[in-house]
Design an enzyme around this catalytic site. Structure first.
Site, PDB file in Angstrom:
ATOM      1  N   GLY A   8     -31.814  26.098   4.612  1.00 58.49           N
ATOM      2  CA  GLY A   8     -31.788  24.658   4.891  1.00 58.49           C
ATOM      3  C   GLY A   8     -31.277  23.894   3.678  1.00 58.49           C
ATOM      4  O   GLY A   8     -31.819  22.861   3.295  1.00 58.49           O
ATOM      5  N   LEU A  10     -28.612  22.140   3.056  1.00 53.82           N
ATOM      6  CA  LEU A  10     -27.821  20.902   3.116  1.00 53.82           C
ATOM      7  C   LEU A  10     -28.651  19.727   3.628  1.00 53.82           C
ATOM      8  O   LEU A  10     -28.124  18.658   3.894  1.00 53.82           O
ATOM      9  CB  LEU A  10     -26.579  21.101   4.005  1.00 53.82           C
ATOM     10  CG  LEU A  10     -25.627  22.208   3.546  1.00 53.82           C
ATOM     11  CD1 LEU A  10     -24.400  22.263   4.448  1.00 53.82           C
ATOM     12  CD2 LEU A  10     -25.191  22.027   2.096  1.00 53.82           C
ATOM     13  N   GLY A  11     -29.955  19.907   3.758  1.00 55.50           N
ATOM     14  CA  GLY A  11     -30.830  18.823   4.214  1.00 55.50           C
ATOM     15  C   GLY A  11     -31.210  17.901   3.073  1.00 55.50           C
ATOM     16  O   GLY A  11     -30.698  18.008   1.954  1.00 55.50           O
ATOM     17  N   GLN A  12     -32.144  16.997   3.372  1.00 55.13           N
ATOM     18  CA  GLN A  12     -32.544  15.981   2.391  1.00 55.13           C
ATOM     19  C   GLN A  12     -33.078  16.623   1.113  1.00 55.13           C
ATOM     20  O   GLN A  12     -32.647  16.298   0.018  1.00 55.13           O
ATOM     21  CB  GLN A  12     -33.622  15.076   3.006  1.00 55.13           C
ATOM     22  CG  GLN A  12     -33.989  13.905   2.106  1.00 55.13           C
ATOM     23  CD  GLN A  12     -35.360  13.330   2.434  1.00 55.13           C
ATOM     24  OE1 GLN A  12     -36.086  13.835   3.288  1.00 55.13           O
ATOM     25  NE2 GLN A  12     -35.702  12.254   1.752  1.00 55.13           N
ATOM     26  N   LEU A  13     -34.006  17.560   1.248  1.00 56.22           N
ATOM     27  CA  LEU A  13     -34.559  18.236   0.074  1.00 56.22           C
ATOM     28  C   LEU A  13     -33.610  19.312  -0.435  1.00 56.22           C
ATOM     29  O   LEU A  13     -33.369  19.437  -1.633  1.00 56.22           O
ATOM     30  CB  LEU A  13     -35.884  18.927   0.432  1.00 56.22           C
ATOM     31  CG  LEU A  13     -37.144  18.092   0.531  1.00 56.22           C
ATOM     32  CD1 LEU A  13     -38.282  18.979   1.007  1.00 56.22           C
ATOM     33  CD2 LEU A  13     -37.490  17.473  -0.817  1.00 56.22           C
ATOM     34  N   ARG A  36     -25.312  24.134   9.387  1.00 58.38           N
ATOM     35  CA  ARG A  36     -23.958  23.557   9.396  1.00 58.38           C
ATOM     36  C   ARG A  36     -23.274  23.830   8.059  1.00 58.38           C
ATOM     37  O   ARG A  36     -23.930  24.209   7.089  1.00 58.38           O
ATOM     38  CB  ARG A  36     -24.002  22.057   9.682  1.00 58.38           C
ATOM     39  CG  ARG A  36     -25.000  21.362   8.817  1.00 58.38           C
ATOM     40  CD  ARG A  36     -25.347  19.965   9.273  1.00 58.38           C
ATOM     41  NE  ARG A  36     -26.233  19.471   8.221  1.00 58.38           N
ATOM     42  CZ  ARG A  36     -26.397  18.233   7.892  1.00 58.38           C
ATOM     43  NH1 ARG A  36     -25.733  17.293   8.518  1.00 58.38           N
ATOM     44  NH2 ARG A  36     -27.203  17.883   6.927  1.00 58.38           N
ATOM     45  N   TYR A 142     -45.262  16.910  13.679  1.00 56.18           N
ATOM     46  CA  TYR A 142     -44.788  17.287  12.334  1.00 56.18           C
ATOM     47  C   TYR A 142     -45.981  17.719  11.478  1.00 56.18           C
ATOM     48  O   TYR A 142     -45.962  18.774  10.833  1.00 56.18           O
ATOM     49  CB  TYR A 142     -44.078  16.081  11.725  1.00 56.18           C
ATOM     50  CG  TYR A 142     -43.624  16.243  10.294  1.00 56.18           C
ATOM     51  CD1 TYR A 142     -42.536  17.056   9.982  1.00 56.18           C
ATOM     52  CD2 TYR A 142     -44.250  15.551   9.254  1.00 56.18           C
ATOM     53  CE1 TYR A 142     -42.103  17.187   8.678  1.00 56.18           C
ATOM     54  CE2 TYR A 142     -43.816  15.680   7.949  1.00 56.18           C
ATOM     55  CZ  TYR A 142     -42.740  16.502   7.668  1.00 56.18           C
ATOM     56  OH  TYR A 142     -42.312  16.617   6.374  1.00 56.18           O
ATOM     57  N   LYS A 146     -47.038  21.271   9.832  1.00 56.62           N
ATOM     58  CA  LYS A 146     -47.220  21.414   8.379  1.00 56.62           C
ATOM     59  C   LYS A 146     -48.566  22.079   8.043  1.00 56.62           C
ATOM     60  O   LYS A 146     -48.628  22.935   7.166  1.00 56.62           O
ATOM     61  CB  LYS A 146     -47.111  20.044   7.682  1.00 56.62           C
ATOM     62  CG  LYS A 146     -45.689  19.533   7.591  1.00 56.62           C
ATOM     63  CD  LYS A 146     -44.839  20.439   6.710  1.00 56.62           C
ATOM     64  CE  LYS A 146     -43.371  20.138   6.760  1.00 56.62           C
ATOM     65  NZ  LYS A 146     -42.538  21.131   6.075  1.00 56.62           N
TER      66      LYS A 146
HETATM   67  N1  SER Z   1     -40.772  12.155   4.503  1.00 60.68           N
HETATM   68  C1  SER Z   1     -41.402  12.846   5.570  1.00 60.68           C
HETATM   69  C2  SER Z   1     -41.347  12.074   6.826  1.00 60.68           C
HETATM   70  O1  SER Z   1     -41.396  10.860   6.751  1.00 60.68           O
HETATM   71  C3  SER Z   1     -42.835  13.126   5.251  1.00 60.68           C
HETATM   72  O2  SER Z   1     -42.962  14.359   4.670  1.00 60.68           O
HETATM   73  O3  SER Z   1     -41.314  12.649   7.861  1.00 60.68           O
END
Ligand code: SER
Length: 316
Positions: A8, A10-13, A36, A142, A146
């Site tokens: 992963g 190319l994602g935000q993190l 991608r 989500y 987690k």
């Molecule tokens: N930044 C994330 C979100 O807002 C929280 O881990 O989903």
């Protein structure tokens, strides 16, 4: 850590943790994968890269063997607001992606970093100075994924001796990679709107407090926890890390120090507001500080200055 794989990437993190890792360990020693390959070509072309689904265990095993990987950063996930629109898909990607990485790590004896989140807490969690070990009954899919991920990583450590580690990230703010589909995204969007339009319409209430972290600190945490002395780790997975906590009104006030005519309005998104209301106001991060020396470099003031100056410079 010598040979690292980022799932992963190319994602935000992923985009920025991958840059941090390549800088530290050398581009050839940091192998990247993503679903991608058509964005961030510097990363795609700057070292080994594989386009693949994070749930494809066969392919992952092949890449791990080929590059003699010893550490996997598993960063592929669907964020909170997007996850609510298709919970089944979010569960599939967040959980089956993670267990795929854990299984390969078990077979090939790799360490695994997985991020958890402030989303792993819920309305019954103490909101102020949320402890490391506390009630975790999240109400978003989500958050459910987690918490399950935190437990699964603990399980792989105890059952199979896989060196799993991770942190609970606050909302991550960056001036490079835009976030996608998160509840904390407003805190990034606001800086771009401030520079471009001197106005921002916020989707959360003015007094909604949430934990946030500036990307350089997030990258530092992700690398530091993996380098920590294992004998000192009592928690291993899902360390609370705190850096700053603020609400939109406060953030706007700091922006006004630099852009005096900046204004903020409110157009509340009920789904995102409900998620934000179920999360803590601010975390307590004593365990991370004591067990591996966590300490952030940025606060709201220094981050705001850096964000605004960087975005302004980029716009000319
Ligand atoms: N930044 C994330 C979100 O807002 C929280 O881990 O989903």
């Amino acid at each position: 850590m010598k040979n690292i794989l980022v799932v992963g990437s190319l994602g935000q993190l992923g985009s920025e943790i991958a840059i941090g890792l390549r800088r530290k360990y050398g581009s050839d020693n940091v192998v990247l994968t993503d679903i991608r390959d058509d964005v961030n070509l510097d990363l795609v072309q700057g070292g080994p890269f594989y386009k693949m689904d994070s749930r494809d265990g066969e392919k992952l095993l092949e890449v791990v063997k080929k590059h003699k990987i010893d550490t996997i950063y598993h960063l592929a996930a669907i964020l909170s607001a997007t996850a609510e629109r298709n919970p089944q898909r979010a569960w599939d990607i967040n959980m089956n992606g993670l267990i795929t990485s854990l299984e390969v790590a078990r077979q090939e004896k790799c360490a695994v970093f997985t991020p958890s989140s402030i989303g792993a807490f819920g309305p019954s969690t103490p909101k102020q100075y949320t402890p490391q070990d506390t009630i975790q009954r999240p109400t978003s899919i989500y958050g459910v994924s987690k918490v399950a991920g935190e437990l699964l990583c603990d399980y792989y450590y105890h059952k199979y001796d896989v060196d799993t580690r991770g942190v609970r990230f606050p909302g991550v703010i960056s001036n490079m990679t835009p976030p996608g589909g998160g509840t904390t995204d407003y805190a990034v969007d606001i800086y771009y709107a401030a520079v471009e339009k001197h106005h921002y319409e916020c989707f959360l209430r003015s007094d909604t407090y949430l934990d946030m972290i500036y990307m350089p600190d997030a990258v530092k945490a992700a690398i530091q926890v993996m380098e920590a002395n294992p004998d000192k780790l009592r928690h291993r997975n899902a360390f609370n890390i705190a850096s700053m906590s603020f609400c939109p009104e406060e953030q706007a006030a700091y922006i006004r120090n630099l852009i005096p005519d900046f204004t903020i309005g409110y157009d509340i998104d009920p789904v995102k507001q409900a998620i934000a209301d179920s999360w803590p106001d601010c975390l307590e991060d004593y365990a991370a500080r004591v067990e591996w020396g966590w300490e952030p470099d940025y606060d709201l003031e220094s981050m705001t200055e850096d964000m605004i100056r960087t975005i302004q410079a980029r716009r000319g």
